[in-house]
Design a protein around this motif. Structure first.
Motif, PDB file in Angstrom:
ATOM      1  N   VAL A  68       0.862  -1.203  -0.046  1.00 45.64           N
ATOM      2  CA  VAL A  68       0.180  -0.036  -0.124  1.00 45.64           C
ATOM      3  C   VAL A  68       0.667   1.166   0.026  1.00 45.64           C
ATOM      4  O   VAL A  68       1.782   1.195   0.974  1.00 45.64           O
ATOM      5  CB  VAL A  68      -0.795  -0.006   1.182  1.00 45.64           C
ATOM      6  CG1 VAL A  68      -1.871   1.204   1.094  1.00 45.64           C
ATOM      7  CG2 VAL A  68      -1.627  -1.349   1.293  1.00 45.64           C
ATOM      8  N   GLY A  69       0.780   1.998  -0.947  1.00 43.91           N
ATOM      9  CA  GLY A  69       1.298   3.282  -1.166  1.00 43.91           C
ATOM     10  C   GLY A  69       0.438   4.467  -1.133  1.00 43.91           C
ATOM     11  O   GLY A  69      -0.596   4.387  -1.654  1.00 43.91           O
ATOM     12  N   GLU A  70       0.659   5.685  -0.397  1.00 46.47           N
ATOM     13  CA  GLU A  70      -0.066   6.604  -0.147  1.00 46.47           C
ATOM     14  C   GLU A  70       0.665   8.054  -0.168  1.00 46.47           C
ATOM     15  O   GLU A  70       1.624   8.124   0.315  1.00 46.47           O
ATOM     16  CB  GLU A  70      -0.850   6.735   1.065  1.00 46.47           C
ATOM     17  CG  GLU A  70      -1.966   5.303   1.349  1.00 46.47           C
ATOM     18  CD  GLU A  70      -2.709   5.601   2.264  1.00 46.47           C
ATOM     19  OE1 GLU A  70      -3.331   6.638   2.395  1.00 46.47           O
ATOM     20  OE2 GLU A  70      -2.819   4.823   3.356  1.00 46.47           O
ATOM     21  N   TRP A  71       0.328   8.928  -1.232  1.00 40.83           N
ATOM     22  CA  TRP A  71       0.864  10.184  -1.467  1.00 40.83           C
ATOM     23  C   TRP A  71      -0.237  11.221  -1.528  1.00 40.83           C
ATOM     24  O   TRP A  71      -1.249  11.143  -2.407  1.00 40.83           O
ATOM     25  CB  TRP A  71       1.675  10.330  -2.500  1.00 40.83           C
ATOM     26  CG  TRP A  71       2.834   9.135  -2.711  1.00 40.83           C
ATOM     27  CD1 TRP A  71       3.986   9.145  -2.316  1.00 40.83           C
ATOM     28  CD2 TRP A  71       2.726   7.692  -3.199  1.00 40.83           C
ATOM     29  NE1 TRP A  71       4.683   8.146  -2.460  1.00 40.83           N
ATOM     30  CE2 TRP A  71       3.836   7.260  -2.985  1.00 40.83           C
ATOM     31  CE3 TRP A  71       1.373   7.023  -3.665  1.00 40.83           C
ATOM     32  CZ2 TRP A  71       3.990   5.743  -3.397  1.00 40.83           C
ATOM     33  CZ3 TRP A  71       1.755   5.718  -3.932  1.00 40.83           C
ATOM     34  CH2 TRP A  71       3.019   5.034  -3.814  1.00 40.83           C
ATOM     35  N   GLU A  72      -0.426  12.367  -0.540  1.00 36.25           N
ATOM     36  CA  GLU A  72      -1.317  13.232  -0.728  1.00 36.25           C
ATOM     37  C   GLU A  72      -2.666  12.501  -0.843  1.00 36.25           C
ATOM     38  O   GLU A  72      -3.243  11.840   0.037  1.00 36.25           O
ATOM     39  CB  GLU A  72      -1.086  14.414  -2.006  1.00 36.25           C
ATOM     40  CG  GLU A  72       0.352  15.073  -1.340  1.00 36.25           C
ATOM     41  CD  GLU A  72       0.512  16.298  -2.574  1.00 36.25           C
ATOM     42  OE1 GLU A  72      -0.352  16.832  -2.881  1.00 36.25           O
ATOM     43  OE2 GLU A  72       1.727  16.777  -2.564  1.00 36.25           O
ATOM     44  N   ASN A  73      -3.200  12.839  -2.050  1.00 40.01           N
ATOM     45  CA  ASN A  73      -4.470  12.452  -2.475  1.00 40.01           C
ATOM     46  C   ASN A  73      -4.522  10.978  -3.452  1.00 40.01           C
ATOM     47  O   ASN A  73      -5.337  10.698  -4.054  1.00 40.01           O
ATOM     48  CB  ASN A  73      -5.334  13.382  -3.146  1.00 40.01           C
ATOM     49  CG  ASN A  73      -4.828  13.756  -4.246  1.00 40.01           C
ATOM     50  OD1 ASN A  73      -3.870  13.743  -4.880  1.00 40.01           O
ATOM     51  ND2 ASN A  73      -5.535  14.565  -4.798  1.00 40.01           N
ATOM     52  N   ILE A  74      -3.424  10.205  -3.497  1.00 42.30           N
ATOM     53  CA  ILE A  74      -3.235   9.035  -4.278  1.00 42.30           C
ATOM     54  C   ILE A  74      -2.916   7.748  -3.321  1.00 42.30           C
ATOM     55  O   ILE A  74      -2.144   7.831  -2.482  1.00 42.30           O
ATOM     56  CB  ILE A  74      -2.231   9.245  -5.195  1.00 42.30           C
ATOM     57  CG1 ILE A  74      -2.325  10.543  -6.102  1.00 42.30           C
ATOM     58  CG2 ILE A  74      -1.665   7.746  -5.981  1.00 42.30           C
ATOM     59  CD1 ILE A  74      -1.135  10.740  -6.924  1.00 42.30           C
ATOM     60  N   ARG A  75      -3.974   6.736  -3.699  1.00 38.06           N
ATOM     61  CA  ARG A  75      -3.586   5.681  -2.664  1.00 38.06           C
ATOM     62  C   ARG A  75      -3.267   4.315  -3.985  1.00 38.06           C
ATOM     63  O   ARG A  75      -4.214   4.300  -4.805  1.00 38.06           O
ATOM     64  CB  ARG A  75      -4.608   4.981  -2.035  1.00 38.06           C
ATOM     65  CG  ARG A  75      -4.615   3.802  -1.298  1.00 38.06           C
ATOM     66  CD  ARG A  75      -5.984   3.790  -0.300  1.00 38.06           C
ATOM     67  NE  ARG A  75      -5.997   2.526   0.455  1.00 38.06           N
ATOM     68  CZ  ARG A  75      -5.276   2.265   1.577  1.00 38.06           C
ATOM     69  NH1 ARG A  75      -4.630   3.148   2.020  1.00 38.06           N
ATOM     70  NH2 ARG A  75      -5.518   0.963   2.070  1.00 38.06           N
ATOM     71  N   ILE A  76      -2.394   3.606  -3.701  1.00 40.48           N
ATOM     72  CA  ILE A  76      -1.832   2.595  -4.529  1.00 40.48           C
ATOM     73  C   ILE A  76      -1.868   1.125  -3.894  1.00 40.48           C
ATOM     74  O   ILE A  76      -1.157   1.122  -2.735  1.00 40.48           O
ATOM     75  CB  ILE A  76      -0.555   2.712  -5.327  1.00 40.48           C
ATOM     76  CG1 ILE A  76      -0.803   3.806  -6.312  1.00 40.48           C
ATOM     77  CG2 ILE A  76      -0.349   1.502  -6.174  1.00 40.48           C
ATOM     78  CD1 ILE A  76       0.479   4.240  -7.160  1.00 40.48           C
ATOM     79  N   GLN A  77      -2.820   0.133  -4.024  1.00 44.85           N
ATOM     80  CA  GLN A  77      -2.605  -1.036  -3.491  1.00 44.85           C
ATOM     81  C   GLN A  77      -2.288  -2.171  -4.461  1.00 44.85           C
ATOM     82  O   GLN A  77      -3.050  -2.258  -5.582  1.00 44.85           O
ATOM     83  CB  GLN A  77      -3.804  -1.724  -2.808  1.00 44.85           C
ATOM     84  CG  GLN A  77      -4.470  -0.503  -1.839  1.00 44.85           C
ATOM     85  CD  GLN A  77      -5.841  -0.873  -1.275  1.00 44.85           C
ATOM     86  OE1 GLN A  77      -6.818  -0.509  -1.832  1.00 44.85           O
ATOM     87  NE2 GLN A  77      -6.066  -1.643  -0.348  1.00 44.85           N
TER      88      GLN A  77
END
Length: 156
Positions: A68-77
């Motif tokens: 799970v990666g999260e940057w500001e308003n982006i989430r990637i799973q």
């Protein structure tokens, strides 16, 4: 790289390399030399020297079983069968097992048995003989989306 230049993109939050890391590291290092990159994530079994960098960054490692990666308003799973990206109101799913997700863009890369409810469906292995509206059958596509959920899909 050509796509980034054509769209005036000079920075990338993360480069996530899930397969063929040694070849990909070399390609990204050469192709992204003028692109500011914040992080590079490689499979955990990738062997590199301690002092090695990729795109100017010391790589991070993941098993990708439940990344799970999260940057500001982006989430990637990412896991073994699925990639899910949420950017504001835009949602993208790439899955090897077709399911009933209602993401705006859904990429199916093995078999399509029950197409999901999506505004666009990417199925690179099939020709557009299914009669689905908004079916994209190209390989190597790019998706440009904004936080409001508007998007466009094109070939690289």
């Amino acid at each position: 790289m050509k796509f980034l230049q054509q769209n005036n993109i000079s920075s990338v939050d993360s480069i996530i390399i899930k397969s063929n890391p040694l070849q990909a590291m070399s390609a990204y290092d050469n192709g992204f030399e003028l692109v500011d990159t914040d992080s590079v994530i490689l499979p955990e079994d990738t062997f590199i020297r301690d002092d090695m960098t990729v795109c100017g960054e010391k790589p991070e490692f993941s098993d990708f079983e439940n990344f799970v990666g999260e940057w500001e308003n982006i989430r990637i799973q990412i896991n073994d069968t699925r990639i899910f990206i949420k950017y504001g109101d835009f949602e993208f799913v790439c899955d090897s097992v077709c399911n009933d997700t209602e993401a705006m863009v859904y990429a199916e890369y093995e078999n399509i048995f029950n197409p999901p409810k999506a505004r666009a469906l990417i199925v690179p292995e099939y020709e557009n003989t299914y009669g689905f509206e908004n079916l994209v059958t190209e390989r190597n596509v790019h998706i440009i989306a904004d936080e409001k959920g508007d998007f466009r899909i094109g070939g690289l």
